[in-house]
Motif scaffolding. Structure first.
Motif, PDB file in Angstrom:
ATOM      1  N   ALA A 173     -22.861  89.300  87.703  1.00  0.00           N
ATOM      2  CA  ALA A 173     -21.711  88.616  87.438  1.00  0.00           C
ATOM      3  C   ALA A 173     -21.669  87.151  87.110  1.00  0.00           C
ATOM      4  O   ALA A 173     -20.950  86.542  87.019  1.00  0.00           O
ATOM      5  N   GLN A 174     -23.461  86.783  86.728  1.00  0.00           N
ATOM      6  CA  GLN A 174     -23.458  85.621  86.230  1.00  0.00           C
ATOM      7  C   GLN A 174     -23.050  84.537  87.208  1.00  0.00           C
ATOM      8  O   GLN A 174     -22.729  83.558  86.695  1.00  0.00           O
ATOM      9  N   SER A 175     -23.192  84.849  88.750  1.00  0.00           N
ATOM     10  CA  SER A 175     -23.017  83.926  89.542  1.00  0.00           C
ATOM     11  C   SER A 175     -23.978  82.858  89.489  1.00  0.00           C
ATOM     12  O   SER A 175     -25.112  82.752  89.041  1.00  0.00           O
ATOM     13  N   LEU A 176     -23.626  81.442  89.868  1.00  0.00           N
ATOM     14  CA  LEU A 176     -24.527  80.413  89.675  1.00  0.00           C
ATOM     15  C   LEU A 176     -25.242  80.208  91.227  1.00  0.00           C
ATOM     16  O   LEU A 176     -24.740  80.429  92.180  1.00  0.00           O
ATOM     17  N   THR A 177     -26.571  79.772  91.142  1.00  0.00           N
ATOM     18  CA  THR A 177     -27.503  79.424  92.261  1.00  0.00           C
ATOM     19  C   THR A 177     -26.766  78.203  93.046  1.00  0.00           C
ATOM     20  O   THR A 177     -25.948  77.405  92.436  1.00  0.00           O
ATOM     21  N   PRO A 178     -27.225  77.865  94.147  1.00  0.00           N
ATOM     22  CA  PRO A 178     -26.850  76.657  94.624  1.00  0.00           C
ATOM     23  C   PRO A 178     -27.126  75.334  94.164  1.00  0.00           C
ATOM     24  O   PRO A 178     -26.346  74.669  94.225  1.00  0.00           O
ATOM     25  N   MET A 179     -27.787  75.257  93.124  1.00  0.00           N
ATOM     26  CA  MET A 179     -27.876  74.090  92.153  1.00  0.00           C
ATOM     27  C   MET A 179     -27.273  74.284  91.077  1.00  0.00           C
ATOM     28  O   MET A 179     -27.279  73.366  89.782  1.00  0.00           O
ATOM     29  N   GLY A 180     -26.231  75.215  90.638  1.00  0.00           N
ATOM     30  CA  GLY A 180     -25.509  75.406  89.586  1.00  0.00           C
ATOM     31  C   GLY A 180     -26.336  76.084  88.376  1.00  0.00           C
ATOM     32  O   GLY A 180     -25.944  75.905  87.244  1.00  0.00           O
ATOM     33  N   HIS A 181     -27.393  76.752  88.446  1.00  0.00           N
ATOM     34  CA  HIS A 181     -27.941  77.348  87.532  1.00  0.00           C
ATOM     35  C   HIS A 181     -27.826  78.949  87.223  1.00  0.00           C
ATOM     36  O   HIS A 181     -27.515  79.566  88.289  1.00  0.00           O
ATOM     37  N   LYS A 182     -27.711  79.372  86.308  1.00  0.00           N
ATOM     38  CA  LYS A 182     -27.738  80.931  85.859  1.00  0.00           C
ATOM     39  C   LYS A 182     -29.088  81.355  85.828  1.00  0.00           C
ATOM     40  O   LYS A 182     -30.013  81.050  85.388  1.00  0.00           O
ATOM     41  N   VAL A 183     -29.178  82.587  86.442  1.00  0.00           N
ATOM     42  CA  VAL A 183     -30.432  83.283  86.596  1.00  0.00           C
ATOM     43  C   VAL A 183     -30.689  84.461  85.375  1.00  0.00           C
ATOM     44  O   VAL A 183     -29.756  85.139  85.287  1.00  0.00           O
ATOM     45  N   VAL A 184     -31.332  83.991  84.645  1.00  0.00           N
ATOM     46  CA  VAL A 184     -31.543  84.676  83.202  1.00  0.00           C
ATOM     47  C   VAL A 184     -32.542  86.182  83.416  1.00  0.00           C
ATOM     48  O   VAL A 184     -33.895  85.752  83.780  1.00  0.00           O
ATOM     49  N   VAL A 185     -32.124  87.342  83.512  1.00  0.00           N
ATOM     50  CA  VAL A 185     -32.902  88.345  83.776  1.00  0.00           C
ATOM     51  C   VAL A 185     -32.921  89.095  82.454  1.00  0.00           C
ATOM     52  O   VAL A 185     -31.915  89.590  82.047  1.00  0.00           O
ATOM     53  N   PRO A 186     -33.922  89.349  81.731  1.00  0.00           N
ATOM     54  CA  PRO A 186     -34.225  90.262  80.461  1.00  0.00           C
ATOM     55  C   PRO A 186     -33.629  91.507  80.883  1.00  0.00           C
ATOM     56  O   PRO A 186     -33.715  92.380  82.207  1.00  0.00           O
ATOM     57  N   SER A 187     -33.015  92.382  79.725  1.00  0.00           N
ATOM     58  CA  SER A 187     -32.338  93.659  80.126  1.00  0.00           C
ATOM     59  C   SER A 187     -33.428  94.687  80.757  1.00  0.00           C
ATOM     60  O   SER A 187     -33.026  95.541  81.595  1.00  0.00           O
ATOM     61  N   ASP A 188     -34.487  94.604  80.204  1.00  0.00           N
ATOM     62  CA  ASP A 188     -35.495  95.795  80.889  1.00  0.00           C
ATOM     63  C   ASP A 188     -35.753  95.509  82.378  1.00  0.00           C
ATOM     64  O   ASP A 188     -35.850  96.355  83.035  1.00  0.00           O
ATOM     65  N   LEU A 189     -35.920  94.180  82.771  1.00  0.00           N
ATOM     66  CA  LEU A 189     -36.091  93.922  84.072  1.00  0.00           C
ATOM     67  C   LEU A 189     -34.866  94.214  84.921  1.00  0.00           C
ATOM     68  O   LEU A 189     -34.948  94.662  85.948  1.00  0.00           O
ATOM     69  N   ALA A 190     -33.698  94.083  84.487  1.00  0.00           N
ATOM     70  CA  ALA A 190     -32.276  94.139  85.117  1.00  0.00           C
ATOM     71  C   ALA A 190     -32.425  95.676  85.286  1.00  0.00           C
ATOM     72  O   ALA A 190     -31.732  96.125  86.205  1.00  0.00           O
TER      73      ALA A 190
END
Length: 291
Positions: free
Chosen positions: A236-253
């Motif tokens: 859902a590309q929610s933001l972390t408490p400090m407002g960052h997007k967590v970038v996860v490559p497709s293979d790891l996702a």
């Protein structure tokens, strides 16, 4: 989500004011009297005008007062995170975290994540610990060494602190599990300190991490909350408490999606994000204000 970024900005402005403003102006701030102003002026002379959170606390300006001045109730939570991070890093808190290896240890299931700059997941997987049966300290030590050899290099290594696993009289078998995990944690910590001397090795409280992400539940409910949080970061590309997007490559996702047991993967990722963001908060507020 981005709960804390605005609070950090307000606190940074407040630190700037305490570092640079005149004594007359400081005395006019709500709750700041002559004694606190005198302490602040002395601290500015001692630290070259660069005041951080800990300096203000020493001057008598506490979290409640800072929250009141900034009119931000979350400011006290940010201060708590910064102070915990400084205690955790034991004097090396000024060093910037470039990447984190975060580990979650379990009797059967263990996992690690390698988090790089920009909150990018570089690697993420279960760990395969082959504990010797019957137990042998020598063979266990060798297994820990073998596992650590497979990990990539990072500036900071984090272990989940095992003190939250307390024996329960209703679960007599849990005593052995608790002792086993604490011994395993100590062994990992010792080998990591010896092997990664130029890097930091931190033992992080899962309770503090859970509070940071507002995972108030315990037991299975807490595990579900952790899985939900990580899933929202990935899909859902929610933001972390400090407002960052967590970038996860497709293979790891995909790897995460296909696992039937996800909570250990989630715990190590949330731990890595928390430590990285506490470091960021400290960079903002640890005492780098200049006029």
């Amino acid at each position: 989500m981005a709960l804390y970024r605005n609070s950090c900005e307000k606190l940074k402005q407040l630190l700037q004011k305490f570092s640079c403003d005149t004594a007359v102006n400081l005395a006019q701030m709500k709750g700041v009297g002559k004694i606190k102003v005198r302490n602040v002026m002395k601290a500015r002379e001692e630290y070259g005008g660069k005041l951080g959170i800990t300096h203000l606390l020493q001057c008598g300006v506490g979290p409640t007062m800072m929250s009141s001045i900034t009119q931000d109730p979350l400011a006290a939570e940010v201060i708590k995170c910064v102070l915990y991070y400084q205690r955790l890093t034991q004097g090396s808190f000024e060093l910037k975290i470039d990447s984190v290896i975060s580990m979650d240890l379990g009797v059967i299931n263990s996992a690690f994540v390698h988090l790089g700059s920009g909150t990018r997941v570089l690697s993420w997987s279960h760990l395969h610990l082959q504990m010797p049966r019957p137990y042998s300290p020598e063979l266990c030590y060798r297994e820990v060494e073998n596992v650590l050899r497979t990990l990539p290099s990072a500036s900071t290594y984090c272990l989940e602190l095992q003190t939250h696993r307390r024996p329960n009289k209703n679960q007599p078998g849990f005593l052995g599990i608790s002792v086993h995990l604490r011994v395993l944690e100590a062994m990992f910590y010792g080998v990591m300190r010896a092997s990664f001397r130029e890097h930091r090795v931190l033992c992080v409280s899962p309770r503090v991490v859970a509070e940071y992400f507002n995972l108030c539940a315990r037991g299975r409910a807490k595990k579900k909350a952790a899985v939900y949080a990580v899933t929202s970061y990935i899909y859902a590309q929610s933001l972390t408490p400090m407002g960052h997007k967590v970038v996860v490559p497709s293979d790891l996702a995909e790897y995460f999606f296909l696992r039937t047991k996800k909570d250990d993967l989630c715990d190590c990722l949330l731990q890595a994000i928390a430590v990285s963001e506490w470091s960021e908060m400290n960079q903002w507020l640890g005492g780098t204000q200049s006029c």
